[in-house]
Design a protein around this motif. Sequence first.
Motif, PDB file in Angstrom:
ATOM      1  N   ASP A  33      -4.722  -1.083  -4.726  1.00  0.00           N
ATOM      2  CA  ASP A  33      -5.005  -1.109  -3.285  1.00  0.00           C
ATOM      3  C   ASP A  33      -6.020  -2.199  -2.936  1.00  0.00           C
ATOM      4  OD1 ASP A  33      -3.325   0.824  -2.213  1.00  0.00           O
ATOM      5  OD2 ASP A  33      -4.777   2.451  -2.445  1.00  0.00           O
ATOM      6  N   ILE A  34      -7.061  -2.284  -3.734  1.00  0.00           N
ATOM      7  CA  ILE A  34      -8.100  -3.301  -3.497  1.00  0.00           C
ATOM      8  C   ILE A  34      -7.507  -4.701  -3.673  1.00  0.00           C
ATOM      9  CG2 ILE A  34     -10.256  -4.257  -4.418  1.00  0.00           C
ATOM     10  CD1 ILE A  34     -11.043  -1.298  -5.068  1.00  0.00           C
ATOM     11  N   THR A  89      -4.276   2.754  -9.363  1.00  0.00           N
ATOM     12  CA  THR A  89      -3.742   2.565  -8.013  1.00  0.00           C
ATOM     13  C   THR A  89      -4.840   2.208  -7.023  1.00  0.00           C
ATOM     14  OG1 THR A  89      -3.812   4.959  -7.622  1.00  0.00           O
ATOM     15  CG2 THR A  89      -1.706   4.015  -8.349  1.00  0.00           C
ATOM     16  N   THR A  90      -6.042   2.698  -7.244  1.00  0.00           N
ATOM     17  CA  THR A  90      -7.166   2.284  -6.394  1.00  0.00           C
ATOM     18  C   THR A  90      -7.425   0.795  -6.578  1.00  0.00           C
ATOM     19  OG1 THR A  90      -8.155   4.485  -6.501  1.00  0.00           O
ATOM     20  CG2 THR A  90      -9.616   2.659  -5.895  1.00  0.00           C
ATOM     21  N   HIS A 134       0.924   4.100  -2.848  1.00  0.00           N
ATOM     22  CA  HIS A 134       0.740   5.506  -2.480  1.00  0.00           C
ATOM     23  C   HIS A 134       1.888   6.361  -3.034  1.00  0.00           C
ATOM     24  CE1 HIS A 134      -0.264   9.071  -0.184  1.00  0.00           C
ATOM     25  NE2 HIS A 134       0.975   9.089   0.288  1.00  0.00           N
ATOM     26  N   ASN A 164      -5.830  10.809 -13.769  1.00  0.00           N
ATOM     27  CA  ASN A 164      -7.028  10.058 -13.374  1.00  0.00           C
ATOM     28  C   ASN A 164      -6.871   8.576 -13.681  1.00  0.00           C
ATOM     29  OD1 ASN A 164      -8.375  12.290 -12.368  1.00  0.00           O
ATOM     30  ND2 ASN A 164      -9.443  12.708 -14.295  1.00  0.00           N
ATOM     31  N   ARG A 167       1.307   6.817  -6.741  1.00  0.00           N
ATOM     32  CA  ARG A 167       0.209   7.752  -6.974  1.00  0.00           C
ATOM     33  C   ARG A 167       0.670   9.187  -6.703  1.00  0.00           C
ATOM     34  NH1 ARG A 167      -3.473   6.229  -3.046  1.00  0.00           N
ATOM     35  NH2 ARG A 167      -4.185   4.553  -4.374  1.00  0.00           N
ATOM     36  N   ALA A 206      -4.760   7.196 -10.991  1.00  0.00           N
ATOM     37  CA  ALA A 206      -5.518   7.116  -9.738  1.00  0.00           C
ATOM     38  C   ALA A 206      -6.454   5.905  -9.742  1.00  0.00           C
ATOM     39  CB  ALA A 206      -6.314   8.401  -9.525  1.00  0.00           C
ATOM     40  N   LEU A 207      -7.114   5.669 -10.866  1.00  0.00           N
ATOM     41  CA  LEU A 207      -7.992   4.495 -10.954  1.00  0.00           C
ATOM     42  C   LEU A 207      -7.188   3.201 -10.843  1.00  0.00           C
ATOM     43  CD1 LEU A 207     -10.464   5.550 -13.790  1.00  0.00           C
ATOM     44  CD2 LEU A 207     -10.989   5.226 -11.368  1.00  0.00           C
ATOM     45  N   LYS A 266       0.826  -1.206   0.000  1.00  0.00           N
ATOM     46  CA  LYS A 266       0.000   0.000   0.000  1.00  0.00           C
ATOM     47  C   LYS A 266       0.864   1.262   0.000  1.00  0.00           C
ATOM     48  CE  LYS A 266      -4.411  -1.119   1.866  1.00  0.00           C
ATOM     49  NZ  LYS A 266      -5.007  -0.475   0.778  1.00  0.00           N
TER      50      LYS A 266
END
Length: 178
Positions: free
Chosen positions: A86-87, A82-83, A26, A76, A29, A79-80, A22
Amino acid sequence: MTPQTFTTVAIHVVGQYNQVGKQLVHAYRTGTARVVAGVNQRFADVVNARSLPLFNGAAKASLIDAQQRLTGFVANGVALGTTGADIAIDRLADGVKGGIERVSGTTAGIESALNTSVLGTVGTLALPVAHVSLEIANRLVQGSKRLSETVAGDTDVAVAAPAKTAKKRVQRSARRAA
């Protein structure tokens, strides 16, 4: 403090690697956001500093706005991504943790049914190795945290000089050979 078992140490190691993942996501990102902001600022500085024919103030502002929309699209997308990372990291860690707990439960059931503690003894013997793995994971957490903090800092990001192309190297080699 509760006594540590092989299972508790293994679950803690998984948690530490989850945290490392994580923090790296981060850092990626945050680093991307900093690069995009730097590109936007430098582009605007270059466009505004130059006297461009056929480009008045409104045209320059429009050009800067178009470039910022393009880099915003890239940011963007990162960001998508990296989200999603994370999941995925959380799901993987939860799956591994659940697997460790199931193995531990099955082991306890087998020991209870056979009225033996051989598997528990093996786990106790493996505990020093598990502690070494935990120490490695702890150091990785510290390193990834420092990396994440460095990337998030206010210092300017150093830009590497572009590498020479292979074509130029081949041409120089050919001239030397001739």
